[in-house]
Design a protein around this motif. Structure first.
Motif, PDB file in Angstrom:
ATOM      1  N   LYS A 103       0.811  -1.216   0.000  1.00 50.87           N
ATOM      2  CA  LYS A 103       0.000   0.000   0.000  1.00 50.87           C
ATOM      3  C   LYS A 103       0.844   1.266   0.000  1.00 50.87           C
ATOM      4  N   TRP A 104       1.854   1.356   0.854  1.00 48.57           N
ATOM      5  CA  TRP A 104       2.640   2.589   0.932  1.00 48.57           C
ATOM      6  C   TRP A 104       3.467   2.808  -0.332  1.00 48.57           C
ATOM      7  N   VAL A 105       3.844   1.734  -1.028  1.00 50.52           N
ATOM      8  CA  VAL A 105       4.562   1.897  -2.307  1.00 50.52           C
ATOM      9  C   VAL A 105       3.604   2.475  -3.343  1.00 50.52           C
ATOM     10  N   ARG A 106       2.355   1.963  -3.357  1.00 47.12           N
ATOM     11  CA  ARG A 106       1.344   2.494  -4.280  1.00 47.12           C
ATOM     12  C   ARG A 106       1.057   3.958  -3.984  1.00 47.12           C
ATOM     13  N   HIS A 107       1.110   4.337  -2.691  1.00 50.49           N
ATOM     14  CA  HIS A 107       0.845   5.722  -2.299  1.00 50.49           C
ATOM     15  C   HIS A 107       1.943   6.664  -2.808  1.00 50.49           C
ATOM     16  N   TYR A 108       3.218   6.262  -2.626  1.00 51.43           N
ATOM     17  CA  TYR A 108       4.334   7.126  -3.034  1.00 51.43           C
ATOM     18  C   TYR A 108       4.674   7.009  -4.516  1.00 51.43           C
ATOM     19  N   PHE A 109       4.358   5.882  -5.137  1.00 52.96           N
ATOM     20  CA  PHE A 109       4.623   5.668  -6.562  1.00 52.96           C
ATOM     21  C   PHE A 109       3.323   5.234  -7.251  1.00 52.96           C
ATOM     22  N   PRO A 110       2.448   6.207  -7.601  1.00 53.18           N
ATOM     23  CA  PRO A 110       1.138   5.831  -8.157  1.00 53.18           C
ATOM     24  C   PRO A 110       1.225   5.282  -9.582  1.00 53.18           C
ATOM     25  N   GLU A 111       2.219   5.682 -10.350  1.00 55.18           N
ATOM     26  CA  GLU A 111       2.326   5.244 -11.744  1.00 55.18           C
ATOM     27  C   GLU A 111       3.039   3.889 -11.831  1.00 55.18           C
ATOM     28  N   PRO A 112       2.559   2.975 -12.683  1.00 51.37           N
ATOM     29  CA  PRO A 112       3.230   1.679 -12.863  1.00 51.37           C
ATOM     30  C   PRO A 112       4.670   1.826 -13.369  1.00 51.37           C
ATOM     31  N   PHE A 113       4.914   2.838 -14.188  1.00 49.46           N
ATOM     32  CA  PHE A 113       6.262   3.057 -14.709  1.00 49.46           C
ATOM     33  C   PHE A 113       7.239   3.318 -13.562  1.00 49.46           C
ATOM     34  N   HIS A 114       6.832   4.144 -12.592  1.00 53.85           N
ATOM     35  CA  HIS A 114       7.711   4.460 -11.460  1.00 53.85           C
ATOM     36  C   HIS A 114       7.954   3.219 -10.591  1.00 53.85           C
ATOM     37  N   ARG A 115       6.916   2.394 -10.417  1.00 49.54           N
ATOM     38  CA  ARG A 115       7.090   1.155  -9.655  1.00 49.54           C
ATOM     39  C   ARG A 115       8.029   0.187 -10.386  1.00 49.54           C
ATOM     40  N   ASN A 116       7.961   0.164 -11.714  1.00 47.51           N
ATOM     41  CA  ASN A 116       8.875  -0.684 -12.479  1.00 47.51           C
ATOM     42  C   ASN A 116      10.326  -0.206 -12.337  1.00 47.51           C
ATOM     43  N   ILE A 117      10.530   1.108 -12.346  1.00 45.14           N
ATOM     44  CA  ILE A 117      11.883   1.665 -12.148  1.00 45.14           C
ATOM     45  C   ILE A 117      12.382   1.288 -10.749  1.00 45.14           C
ATOM     46  N   LEU A 118      11.502   1.458  -9.745  1.00 43.96           N
ATOM     47  CA  LEU A 118      11.863   1.082  -8.372  1.00 43.96           C
ATOM     48  C   LEU A 118      12.165  -0.421  -8.290  1.00 43.96           C
ATOM     49  N   GLY A 119      11.378  -1.229  -8.974  1.00 44.91           N
ATOM     50  CA  GLY A 119      11.613  -2.677  -8.995  1.00 44.91           C
ATOM     51  C   GLY A 119      12.951  -3.019  -9.632  1.00 44.91           C
ATOM     52  N   GLY A 120      13.315  -2.317 -10.706  1.00 42.77           N
ATOM     53  CA  GLY A 120      14.615  -2.542 -11.346  1.00 42.77           C
ATOM     54  C   GLY A 120      15.766  -2.165 -10.427  1.00 42.77           C
ATOM     55  N   CYS A 121      15.615  -1.033  -9.745  1.00 41.01           N
ATOM     56  CA  CYS A 121      16.660  -0.608  -8.801  1.00 41.01           C
ATOM     57  C   CYS A 121      16.781  -1.599  -7.646  1.00 41.01           C
ATOM     58  N   LEU A 122      15.645  -2.042  -7.141  1.00 42.16           N
ATOM     59  CA  LEU A 122      15.651  -3.011  -6.055  1.00 42.16           C
ATOM     60  C   LEU A 122      16.301  -4.323  -6.503  1.00 42.16           C
ATOM     61  N   PHE A 123      16.019  -4.749  -7.713  1.00 40.13           N
ATOM     62  CA  PHE A 123      16.627  -5.973  -8.251  1.00 40.13           C
ATOM     63  C   PHE A 123      18.142  -5.835  -8.345  1.00 40.13           C
ATOM     64  N   VAL A 124      18.616  -4.699  -8.838  1.00 35.77           N
ATOM     65  CA  VAL A 124      20.061  -4.477  -8.977  1.00 35.77           C
ATOM     66  C   VAL A 124      20.738  -4.480  -7.611  1.00 35.77           C
ATOM     67  N   VAL A 125      20.110  -3.828  -6.621  1.00 40.46           N
ATOM     68  CA  VAL A 125      20.707  -3.776  -5.284  1.00 40.46           C
ATOM     69  C   VAL A 125      20.779  -5.176  -4.672  1.00 40.46           C
ATOM     70  N   VAL A 126      19.710  -5.944  -4.782  1.00 41.10           N
ATOM     71  CA  VAL A 126      19.700  -7.295  -4.217  1.00 41.10           C
ATOM     72  C   VAL A 126      20.707  -8.191  -4.940  1.00 41.10           C
ATOM     73  N   LYS A 127      20.783  -8.061  -6.256  1.00 45.43           N
ATOM     74  CA  LYS A 127      21.734  -8.871  -7.031  1.00 45.43           C
ATOM     75  C   LYS A 127      23.174  -8.532  -6.644  1.00 45.43           C
ATOM     76  N   ASP A 128      23.480  -7.245  -6.493  1.00 41.79           N
ATOM     77  CA  ASP A 128      24.825  -6.841  -6.109  1.00 41.79           C
ATOM     78  C   ASP A 128      25.170  -7.298  -4.691  1.00 41.79           C
ATOM     79  N   MET A 129      24.211  -7.231  -3.783  1.00 41.09           N
ATOM     80  CA  MET A 129      24.459  -7.701  -2.415  1.00 41.09           C
ATOM     81  C   MET A 129      24.739  -9.207  -2.406  1.00 41.09           C
ATOM     82  N   ALA A 130      23.998  -9.963  -3.185  1.00 41.38           N
ATOM     83  CA  ALA A 130      24.224 -11.405  -3.267  1.00 41.38           C
ATOM     84  C   ALA A 130      25.596 -11.699  -3.879  1.00 41.38           C
ATOM     85  N   ASN A 131      25.977 -10.940  -4.890  1.00 45.10           N
ATOM     86  CA  ASN A 131      27.279 -11.121  -5.527  1.00 45.10           C
ATOM     87  C   ASN A 131      28.408 -10.810  -4.541  1.00 45.10           C
ATOM     88  N   LEU A 132      28.270  -9.720  -3.773  1.00 45.21           N
ATOM     89  CA  LEU A 132      29.293  -9.374  -2.788  1.00 45.21           C
ATOM     90  C   LEU A 132      29.393 -10.435  -1.695  1.00 45.21           C
TER      91      LEU A 132
END
Length: 155
Positions: A103-132
């Motif tokens: 819910k709070w993500v939908r509140h701060y990022f109402p557009e699907p495009f912005h949520r997709n950008i956030l999802g991509g950033c989150l994926f990169v951060v998690v992938k880099d943490m796993a690699n490290l």
């Protein structure tokens, strides 16, 4: 690495050590040690030189392993890189649609495009943490390796 000084013991009976000769010998050894000069034929120096050569061999092996690890990591397969680049938007979209349920993500990022950008950033951060984490564990494992003598391994 070491300069080498060869002392020949031609005397049949060494002179009796005195306090003065012991301090002189100790001072002489300190000066030789400071200048990285090894005394050949002296058991104490031979043992020390052997230990230092073993340590140098271990350090050289670790450096070679680090070089090989860096080469393997830097020369990653081109197919994996291209496939990752093509799948990244799809993964971003999937993670963004999962974030849509929060819910709070939908509140701060109402557009699907912005949520997709956030999802991509989150994926990169998690992938880099796993690699490290993976690299850290491999490095820790490699540092804990010890070379054993053949006699130790078989007995």
């Amino acid at each position: 690495m070491y300069k080498q000084l060869h002392l020949q013991h031609n005397q049949r009976q060494p002179p009796a050590p005195t306090e003065d000769s012991n301090s002189t010998e100790r001072h002489f050894r300190q000066v030789l040690e400071q200048n990285n000069v090894a005394i050949l034929g002296d058991p104490a120096w031979d043992e020390r030189r052997r230990q230092q050569e073993e340590e140098e061999e271990v350090r050289r092996a670790e450096r070679e392993a680090d070089i090989l690890l860096d080469v393997r990591i830097s020369s990653s397969d081109i197919g994996v890189t291209v496939l990752g680049a093509l799948l990244w938007p799809t993964i971003s979209s999937l993670v963004g649609s999962c974030l849509n349920h929060v819910k709070w993500v939908r509140h701060y990022f109402p557009e699907p495009f912005h949520r997709n950008i956030l999802g991509g950033c989150l994926f990169v951060v998690v992938k880099d943490m796993a690699n490290l984490l993976y690299r850290y564990e491999r490095l820790k494992q490699r540092r804990s390796r010890r070379v054993r003598n053949y006699n130790e391994a078989s007995g």
